[in-house]
Scaffold this motif. Sequence first.
Motif, PDB file in Angstrom:
ATOM      1  N   GLY A 100       1.319   2.662   1.463  1.00  0.00           N
ATOM      2  CA  GLY A 100       2.269   2.338   0.402  1.00  0.00           C
ATOM      3  C   GLY A 100       2.339   3.332  -0.738  1.00  0.00           C
ATOM      4  N   PRO A 101       1.203   3.718  -1.344  1.00  0.00           N
ATOM      5  CA  PRO A 101       1.279   4.658  -2.467  1.00  0.00           C
ATOM      6  C   PRO A 101       1.917   5.996  -2.105  1.00  0.00           C
ATOM      7  N   TYR A 139       6.506  -0.626  -2.116  1.00  0.00           N
ATOM      8  CA  TYR A 139       6.116   0.649  -2.727  1.00  0.00           C
ATOM      9  C   TYR A 139       7.253   1.658  -2.606  1.00  0.00           C
ATOM     10  N   THR A 154       4.625  -4.823   2.158  1.00  0.00           N
ATOM     11  CA  THR A 154       3.994  -4.224   0.982  1.00  0.00           C
ATOM     12  C   THR A 154       4.353  -2.750   0.861  1.00  0.00           C
ATOM     13  N   SER A 155       4.347  -2.031   1.983  1.00  0.00           N
ATOM     14  CA  SER A 155       4.688  -0.610   1.960  1.00  0.00           C
ATOM     15  C   SER A 155       6.136  -0.391   1.553  1.00  0.00           C
ATOM     16  N   GLY A 209       9.915   1.309  -5.080  1.00  0.00           N
ATOM     17  CA  GLY A 209       9.402   1.274  -6.445  1.00  0.00           C
ATOM     18  C   GLY A 209      10.366   1.783  -7.509  1.00  0.00           C
ATOM     19  N   ALA A 230       5.577   5.441  -2.190  1.00  0.00           N
ATOM     20  CA  ALA A 230       6.030   5.381  -3.578  1.00  0.00           C
ATOM     21  C   ALA A 230       6.148   6.782  -4.168  1.00  0.00           C
TER      22      ALA A 230
END
Length: 199
Positions: free
Chosen positions: A169-170, A39, A35-36, A42, A173
Amino acid sequence: QRTGELNLADRETQLDHPLSAAQQTRNVILFSACTSLQYLAGPLLYVGPQQGALCAKLGASNLVANLPEIAFSALTITPAFLAWFLPDVALLKRLLAACYLVAAASLALVAIGLVTPLSNELRIAAVILQGAAIGATVPTAIALLWEAIGRGAHESRRGQALGLAFGIGPFLALGSSLIAQELMTGRLFGLLSAPLGEP
């Protein structure tokens, strides 16, 4: 006593789940890492105005320039069809690997097309194909990851997976977006003396 309580909780978790605590920890880390990394990628995986602008720069009409985003949106229904046609849990790992491989191949195809002496028509076709491939694979990979963590970790461990994935993750990103922006402006935090050349 505190340590004993934690060990007892681990044993209860293991008894309630067919996988060992170590295997569940591995699955939590894998879910968070995948998942990371999505991100982090992205700026490349998000299909939208940048593909349209690239196609327009290559000489595409307004209709053709919108095809990458149209293809992406149309194929986001792929997870529903895969769940219908390939519901076997044994295929989950192979399907997830295939999704990432196809997404990476589509990105590589565009990159190679832009740095090699191909016609603009072929480059535009590669960008449209990339939009379709990302639309089919990335939403499917996300759905498969949720299925994997649902089966691969006890309910009490899923909070750890979500905390790691959507906590780190964010920020990844944000970092990758800043780097992409700096590359597009030709600065890269002062490391580049001139903007990158156009394809």
